[in-house]
Design a protein around this motif. Structure first.
Motif, PDB file in Angstrom:
ATOM      1  N   ASN A 254       0.804  -1.221   0.000  1.00  0.00           N
ATOM      2  CA  ASN A 254       0.000   0.000   0.000  1.00  0.00           C
ATOM      3  C   ASN A 254       0.840   1.274   0.000  1.00  0.00           C
ATOM      4  OD1 ASN A 254      -2.395  -1.473   0.044  1.00  0.00           O
ATOM      5  ND2 ASN A 254      -2.371  -1.596   2.292  1.00  0.00           N
ATOM      6  N   TYR A 255       2.178   1.125   0.035  1.00  0.00           N
ATOM      7  CA  TYR A 255       3.059   2.292   0.061  1.00  0.00           C
ATOM      8  C   TYR A 255       3.513   2.622  -1.356  1.00  0.00           C
ATOM      9  CZ  TYR A 255       3.271   1.632   5.104  1.00  0.00           C
ATOM     10  OH  TYR A 255       2.947   1.498   6.422  1.00  0.00           O
ATOM     11  N   ARG A 256       3.560   3.913  -1.619  1.00  0.00           N
ATOM     12  CA  ARG A 256       3.926   4.342  -2.974  1.00  0.00           C
ATOM     13  C   ARG A 256       4.733   5.640  -2.889  1.00  0.00           C
ATOM     14  NH1 ARG A 256      -0.470   6.684  -7.292  1.00  0.00           N
ATOM     15  NH2 ARG A 256       0.993   7.925  -8.520  1.00  0.00           N
ATOM     16  N   GLY A 257       5.916   5.634  -3.477  1.00  0.00           N
ATOM     17  CA  GLY A 257       6.753   6.813  -3.544  1.00  0.00           C
ATOM     18  C   GLY A 257       6.908   7.278  -4.978  1.00  0.00           C
ATOM     19  N   THR A 258       7.003   8.587  -5.162  1.00  0.00           N
ATOM     20  CA  THR A 258       7.036   9.168  -6.506  1.00  0.00           C
ATOM     21  C   THR A 258       8.224  10.113  -6.625  1.00  0.00           C
ATOM     22  OG1 THR A 258       4.621   9.065  -6.607  1.00  0.00           O
ATOM     23  CG2 THR A 258       5.726  10.463  -8.220  1.00  0.00           C
ATOM     24  N   THR A 259       8.938  10.009  -7.737  1.00  0.00           N
ATOM     25  CA  THR A 259      10.032  10.935  -8.011  1.00  0.00           C
ATOM     26  C   THR A 259       9.473  12.212  -8.632  1.00  0.00           C
ATOM     27  OG1 THR A 259      10.425  10.137 -10.263  1.00  0.00           O
ATOM     28  CG2 THR A 259      11.526   8.963  -8.467  1.00  0.00           C
ATOM     29  N   LYS A 260      10.322  13.213  -8.777  1.00  0.00           N
ATOM     30  CA  LYS A 260       9.934  14.414  -9.515  1.00  0.00           C
ATOM     31  C   LYS A 260       9.878  14.078 -11.006  1.00  0.00           C
ATOM     32  CE  LYS A 260      14.764  15.865  -9.591  1.00  0.00           C
ATOM     33  NZ  LYS A 260      15.741  16.911  -9.199  1.00  0.00           N
ATOM     34  N   HIS A 261       9.139  14.869 -11.772  1.00  0.00           N
ATOM     35  CA  HIS A 261       9.010  14.602 -13.204  1.00  0.00           C
ATOM     36  C   HIS A 261       9.789  15.642 -13.998  1.00  0.00           C
ATOM     37  CE1 HIS A 261       6.059  17.875 -13.238  1.00  0.00           C
ATOM     38  NE2 HIS A 261       6.194  17.868 -14.563  1.00  0.00           N
ATOM     39  N   PHE A 262      10.258  15.231 -15.165  1.00  0.00           N
ATOM     40  CA  PHE A 262      10.975  16.117 -16.079  1.00  0.00           C
ATOM     41  C   PHE A 262      10.103  16.363 -17.301  1.00  0.00           C
ATOM     42  CE2 PHE A 262      14.339  14.132 -13.628  1.00  0.00           C
ATOM     43  CZ  PHE A 262      15.160  15.197 -13.347  1.00  0.00           C
ATOM     44  N   GLU A 263      10.170  17.554 -17.810  1.00  0.00           N
ATOM     45  CA  GLU A 263       9.392  17.903 -18.995  1.00  0.00           C
ATOM     46  C   GLU A 263      10.229  17.703 -20.257  1.00  0.00           C
ATOM     47  OE1 GLU A 263       7.870  21.805 -18.670  1.00  0.00           O
ATOM     48  OE2 GLU A 263       6.598  21.377 -16.922  1.00  0.00           O
ATOM     49  N   LYS A 264       9.638  16.917 -21.157  1.00  0.00           N
ATOM     50  CA  LYS A 264      10.209  16.708 -22.491  1.00  0.00           C
ATOM     51  C   LYS A 264      11.655  16.244 -22.412  1.00  0.00           C
ATOM     52  CE  LYS A 264       7.191  20.227 -24.502  1.00  0.00           C
ATOM     53  NZ  LYS A 264       7.093  21.487 -25.285  1.00  0.00           N
ATOM     54  N   LYS A 265      11.841  15.107 -21.749  1.00  0.00           N
ATOM     55  CA  LYS A 265      13.185  14.579 -21.597  1.00  0.00           C
ATOM     56  C   LYS A 265      13.120  13.064 -21.656  1.00  0.00           C
ATOM     57  CE  LYS A 265      17.400  15.441 -19.008  1.00  0.00           C
ATOM     58  NZ  LYS A 265      17.997  16.156 -17.848  1.00  0.00           N
ATOM     59  N   THR A 266      13.839  12.484 -22.612  1.00  0.00           N
ATOM     60  CA  THR A 266      13.850  11.031 -22.773  1.00  0.00           C
ATOM     61  C   THR A 266      14.972  10.368 -21.988  1.00  0.00           C
ATOM     62  OG1 THR A 266      15.202  11.270 -24.775  1.00  0.00           O
ATOM     63  CG2 THR A 266      12.800  11.197 -25.061  1.00  0.00           C
ATOM     64  N   THR A 267      15.897  11.158 -21.434  1.00  0.00           N
ATOM     65  CA  THR A 267      16.983  10.598 -20.625  1.00  0.00           C
ATOM     66  C   THR A 267      17.031  11.314 -19.275  1.00  0.00           C
ATOM     67  OG1 THR A 267      18.554  12.121 -21.616  1.00  0.00           O
ATOM     68  CG2 THR A 267      18.340   9.936 -22.639  1.00  0.00           C
ATOM     69  N   PRO A 268      16.025  11.140 -18.434  1.00  0.00           N
ATOM     70  CA  PRO A 268      15.984  11.850 -17.147  1.00  0.00           C
ATOM     71  C   PRO A 268      16.955  11.233 -16.130  1.00  0.00           C
ATOM     72  CG  PRO A 268      14.128  10.372 -17.320  1.00  0.00           C
ATOM     73  CD  PRO A 268      14.839  10.286 -18.647  1.00  0.00           C
ATOM     74  N   GLU A 269      17.394  12.059 -15.172  1.00  0.00           N
ATOM     75  CA  GLU A 269      18.236  11.607 -14.068  1.00  0.00           C
ATOM     76  C   GLU A 269      17.586  12.078 -12.757  1.00  0.00           C
ATOM     77  OE1 GLU A 269      22.303  12.654 -14.356  1.00  0.00           O
ATOM     78  OE2 GLU A 269      22.561  11.887 -16.405  1.00  0.00           O
ATOM     79  N   TRP A 270      17.171  11.107 -11.937  1.00  0.00           N
ATOM     80  CA  TRP A 270      16.503  11.440 -10.674  1.00  0.00           C
ATOM     81  C   TRP A 270      17.457  11.334  -9.472  1.00  0.00           C
ATOM     82  CZ3 TRP A 270      14.020   8.014 -14.167  1.00  0.00           C
ATOM     83  CH2 TRP A 270      12.899   8.555 -14.823  1.00  0.00           C
ATOM     84  N   ASN A 271      18.119  10.193  -9.353  1.00  0.00           N
ATOM     85  CA  ASN A 271      19.044   9.925  -8.238  1.00  0.00           C
ATOM     86  C   ASN A 271      18.355  10.145  -6.890  1.00  0.00           C
ATOM     87  OD1 ASN A 271      21.494   9.038  -7.257  1.00  0.00           O
ATOM     88  ND2 ASN A 271      22.365  11.100  -7.131  1.00  0.00           N
ATOM     89  N   GLN A 272      17.209   9.509  -6.716  1.00  0.00           N
ATOM     90  CA  GLN A 272      16.448   9.577  -5.475  1.00  0.00           C
ATOM     91  C   GLN A 272      16.401   8.201  -4.820  1.00  0.00           C
ATOM     92  OE1 GLN A 272      13.088  12.436  -7.352  1.00  0.00           O
ATOM     93  NE2 GLN A 272      12.717  11.882  -5.222  1.00  0.00           N
ATOM     94  N   VAL A 273      16.351   8.215  -3.464  1.00  0.00           N
ATOM     95  CA  VAL A 273      16.339   6.972  -2.697  1.00  0.00           C
ATOM     96  C   VAL A 273      15.024   6.880  -1.932  1.00  0.00           C
ATOM     97  CG1 VAL A 273      17.504   5.602  -0.923  1.00  0.00           C
ATOM     98  CG2 VAL A 273      18.839   7.041  -2.473  1.00  0.00           C
TER      99      VAL A 273
END
Length: 968
Positions: A254-273
């Motif tokens: 039931n737990y769900r975590g979400t990263t930030k989103h990038f606009e118009k980018k096919t190679t995003p880098e989040w680096n989130q834990v």
């Protein structure tokens, strides 16, 4: 719904006070909610007739619970109460309101050997509302009542102050004739305010052979599933928009975590834990979804699944687990059909000792969104390096006054940020004034402000004309690391141009005069701690002056228990607690545990110790900056929310034994306008490890502060001003961190309001002095009993000891030191076992008057009506008048002592001088032993040889003149 328990009376109790009676009170315990009645003195049949209200979760829950009512005898010495009996009433038999009746219950034993008798009468029922809601009092009516009560107190104070027939002992202290004040009713027994030892199995839950146990053994192990989302590549664009706005969903049960989103980018880098507590895992499969953010509905682009049984375990100090690429699976087709795009992930099992723990998104904080995510993470802060700027304004030359026809009044003003200091008006009326005054400021690295000095002419009261200005960057000022003198310099003053009037047409008139200054930077030691005696660091700012550390302080912040609800969210009470610890320049902040009255942090921190005579401060706060909701900050024009204080703990390192682990539950005590209140308990594990015992012992003989503090000390007013400025600078700098350590937290941790007037603190300090003097007064009482022959055997033994020491005077000092040695050994068995903690009795927080509390929490300047302020001013004048009388009496005795040889009274001085001549001759021809023997026997003479009239020397001394006759 409320559970109402009315405690009516008790009968035929067991006598426990040694006088055939008892000081009985009743304590009610229901579902961890406790209340107590008042204490009824000297009776075995106490009558209380008090009602208590307890909160019910639901009507069904009370059927599974019970109400326990215990009766105790209150004592002033340890143990502070004796058990008299108890009753347990099952909740299933509680009646509703209107159906209740008075019931008598026989008191039962708690232990097999308890001696109990008697019965207690109770009324217990369930009510939708309290029977007697508090009466709302209008502010005007409340103020009138307070004023009337205060005027009565003032009259009583005046009556005491004007009474002349006060005994000698009473007139020596301002609290000799106390005025009785009604005390606040206590809802928490005194034992709840005391330190409790916590039985914890620290380190035992860590697996055997774990390398981290040796450095992380003061907390319990907490296991987490970590998911590091690094980046993605080759993501397919949306066929409708031709682009992609990717983000990642990490789902576990039931737990769900979400990263930030990038606009118009096919190679995003989040680096989130993302971190999921193992105790709350509800699924055996971890799913990672990549989604495309759209206006209507977000589209799934693919996913990666992990079986938790196959997830590897990482134990620090092993290197972090390497992330790897995973091909996305198609969500719309069954099987292992792959789609275009890959995502780089790392998944492992770890503990709170993992490096990713502080920065991770935690599943228990899933409700926090937006900027509030940063405020729930644990962080370490460092106070800025503080420097003193000492400016000595010596003189100036060639000052051009505004009006040549009047005598100039030159002053120098120095400004650094919001700190402004001015010299006195120069006594020299020439155009080359001299001041030779010191001004001290506080600044923090990196230096952001400039020092601005202006020479001004006071043309009229309230109006100063600027004659010249000097702007100095702090980076250009010499740093002084020792007490060697700093050379003075001449600086040119700018009259036009520059900061004053940047007009390029008048640059030729820029030079007006020059000023002679001696200016330097001195390494500050923490003035914000110095005046409160809660010093956490004595080191100067300059690292070159530091000594080697003498130990290591390790603190395990385990958790809290029974925290009070601090706010309301979604219709129910809640608390979002975090803990802050401050020692030396290092501040730590734990993560925020949401919606929990018993948060478990289990975070461990370490500090280097340079002086054992220092204090670590820990505070618990309620986080009101979670974004949105009730504590979201500045919403709809409302003022920004402030983190609410829950309680504070101080631990002095010198009271800790080295290499011992202290595990205790510290009560969180807060003084509120309604009285003292326990807000919960903070569970800590503390260990102070000594690196070098010889260095620590040597340190006890060294000065507390650097040499500069003693060579050029600050005045009391300078210390107060510098402390306030230092606190403001530290609060401003820590408030600029991310997440910020807010000003209200810094002020509470540094006791910024400790210098404010408080009747409660004044009484507490007075009785501290009386407690310190109690040993000397007890010694004087014992000598009086010996001299008055109250115990002839003791008096004879004292005579024998006195004669032996008189005939062998070389044994006096060895006997004194041997006696203190034996006392020290005897007191070792009674040494404190626990670290000291806040004492509500010592602080006079349990019996403080409500109006005194209202005065203590008043703003400065006061916000109360005129009548209330006048009443408090009159009360303060009456108390200060009594203190003034005592101080005057002490000055009178000192002046009489000076008057012995001052010939102010010629006859008295002539008699004393003649007595000194006779005494000199007599003491010369008489052996000292004989003189001492005669004096000793005279002091210890039997009462039948004593006169009730004062002695001639006392009469002579009281007749000596003093300067009180010259006072207006």
């Amino acid at each position: 719904m409320k559970l109402v328990v009315e405690v009516v009376e008790a009968q035929d109790l067991i006598p426990k006070d040694g006088e055939g009676s008892a000081n009985a009170f009743a304590e009610i315990d229901f579902h961890n909610q406790r209340s107590r009645t008042r204490s009824v003195s000297k009776t075995l049949n106490p009558i209380w007739k008090q009602k208590f209200y307890f909160t019910l979760d639901s009507l069904e829950s009370i059927k599974k619970q019970s109400i326990e009512v215990s009766v105790y005898n209150e004592r002033k010495s340890f143990p502070y109460r004796n058990f008299l009996g108890r009753v347990r009433i099952p909740g299933s038999g509680v009646a509703n309101r209107g159906e209740e009746s008075l019931q008598r219950f026989p008191l039962e034993k708690k232990w097999f050997f308890s001696h109990v008798r008697g019965e207690i009468s109770l009324k217990i029922y369930i009510s939708p509302d309290p029977d007697t809601p508090p009466v709302e009092i209008e502010p005007e009516e409340e103020g009138e009542k307070r004023v009337k009560k205060g005027e009565e107190e003032v009259k009583e104070f005046k009556k005491v102050a004007t009474t002349r027939h006060i005994s000698k002992h009473q007139s020596s202290s301002p609290a000799a004739v106390p005025v009785k004040m009604p005390a606040l009713s206590m809802s928490v027994p005194a034992e709840e305010y005391k330190l409790k030892e916590a039985r914890l199995n620290l380190g035992e839950r860590w697996p055997a052979g774990d390398k981290q146990v040796s450095t992380y053994d003061l907390v319990e192990q907490m296991n987490y599933l970590y998911v590091r989302v690094v980046k993605a590549k080759d993501l397919p664009p949306n066929p409708l928009t031709g682009s992609v706005d990717p983000y990642v969903d990490v789902k576990l049960g039931n737990y769900r975590g979400t990263t930030k989103h990038f606009e118009k980018k096919t190679t995003p880098e989040w680096n989130q834990v993302f971190a999921f507590s193992k105790d709350r895992i509800q699924s055996s499969v971890l799913e990672v979804f990549v989604r495309d953010k759209e206006m209507a509905r977000d589209e799934y682009m693919g996913k990666v699944s992990f079986d938790l049984n196959e997830v590897p375990t990482r134990v620090p100090p092993d290197s972090p687990l390497a992330a790897q690429w995973y091909r996305l699976e198609d969500l719309r087709r069954a099987g292992d059909t792959k789609v275009r795009g890959e995502i780089m992930l790392a998944v492992w099992m770890g503990t709170q000792a993992d490096e990713a723990f502080p920065e991770a998104w935690h599943a228990d904080a899933a409700a926090v969104q937006g900027e509030g995510v940063f405020s729930v993470r644990s962080k370490v802060y460092v106070s800025p390096k503080l420097w003193y700027i000492r400016v000595t304004v010596i003189e100036a030359q060639d000052i051009v006054p505004v009006d040549a026809n009047r005598a100039p009044e030159f002053t120098t003003k120095a400004q650094l940020g919001n700190q402004i200091l001015k010299t006195r008006v120069s006594q020299s009326k020439s155009l080359s004034p001299m001041w030779n005054e010191d001004m001290v400021f506080v600044a923090a690295e990196p230096f952001e402000e400039m020092l601005v000095l202006t020479v001004e002419d006071r043309v009229s009261p309230g109006k100063d004309e600027i004659l010249g200005r000097l702007v100095l960057p702090l980076t250009a000022i010499e740093k002084r690391l020792d007490h060697r003198p700093v050379h003075s310099r001449w600086f040119n003053l700018e009259r036009y141009g520059g900061f004053l009037e940047p007009d390029p047409r008048r640059r030729e008139l820029r030079f007006a005069s020059r000023i002679h200054l001696r200016i330097c930077l001195e390494g500050a030691y923490h003035v914000m701690d110095e005046s409160t005696m809660y010093i956490s660091d004595n080191r100067p700012t300059a690292r070159q002056l530091w000594n080697l550390p003498i130990g290591v302080l390790e603190v395990g912040i385990l958790g809290a228990a029974s925290l009070a609800p601090m706010k309301t969210r979604d219709g129910h009470s809640t608390t979002d607690a975090y803990c802050v610890a401050k020692y030396s320049q290092k501040w730590v902040r734990t993560r925020t545990i949401l919606d929990s009255f018993g948060p478990r942090w289990n975070e461990q921190y370490t500090w280097e110790v340079f002086d054992p005579c220092t204090v670590i401060t820990l505070g618990v706060f309620d986080n009101c900056h979670l974004g949105g909701g009730d504590g979201g900050g500045n919403n709809n024009g409302k003022p920004a929310a402030k983190d609410t204080r829950i309680g504070k703990v101080r631990i002095r390192l010198s009271t800790l034994e080295t290499d011992r682990i202290y595990t205790h539950s510290y009560p969180l005590i807060v003084l509120q306008p309604s009285g003292v209140k326990k807000m919960g308990e903070l569970q800590l594990a503390v260990r102070f490890t000594c690196i070098s015992l010889m260095n620590m012992v040597h340190l006890y003989g060294q000065p507390l502060l650097p040499k500069m503090h003693y060579v050029q000390p600050f005045s009391v007013s300078q210390v107060d001003s510098l402390r306030y400025q230092a606190m403001s600078i530290v609060a401003a700098r820590l408030g600029r961190a991310e997440p910020p350590l807010r000003r209200e937290v810094v002020e509470y941790m540094l006791d910024v309001d400790s210098h404010m007037w408080s009747m409660r603190r004044s009484k507490a300090n007075f009785f501290r002095i009386m407690s310190v003097m109690s040993g000397a007064s007890a010694m004087l009482r014992w000598l009086d009993e010996v001299s008055m022959w109250r115990n002839p055997v003791t008096t004879v033994l004292v005579h024998v000891l006195f004669v032996i020491l008189l005939w062998y005077p070389e044994l006096i000092l060895p006997t004194v030191f041997l006696y203190m040695f034996l006392i020290g050994l005897w007191n070792y068995r009674f040494r404190p076992r626990y670290p000291p903690h806040m004492d509500t009795k010592l602080s006079w927080a349990e019996s403080v008057h409500p109006d005194e509390l209202d005065e203590e929490f008043d703003t400065f300047p006061t916000s109360k009506p005129h009548d209330v302020a006048r009443m408090r001013y009159d009360r303060l004048r009456s108390v200060a008048g009594r203190i003034q009388t005592v101080v005057g009496d002490l000055a009178t005795q000192g002046e009489r002592l000076q008057g012995l040889l001052s010939w102010r009274d010629p006859r008295a001085t002539a008699l004393f001088v003649l007595f000194c001549l006779v005494a000199a001759v007599a003491l010369y021809v008489t052996p000292f032993r004989m003189v001492a023997l005669v004096v000793g026997l005279y002091v210890f003479r039997h009462p039948r040889f004593r006169s009730k009239l004062p002695s001639p020397p006392s009469n002579f001394f009281k007749r000596l003149p003093s300067r009180i006759d010259s006072l207006l």
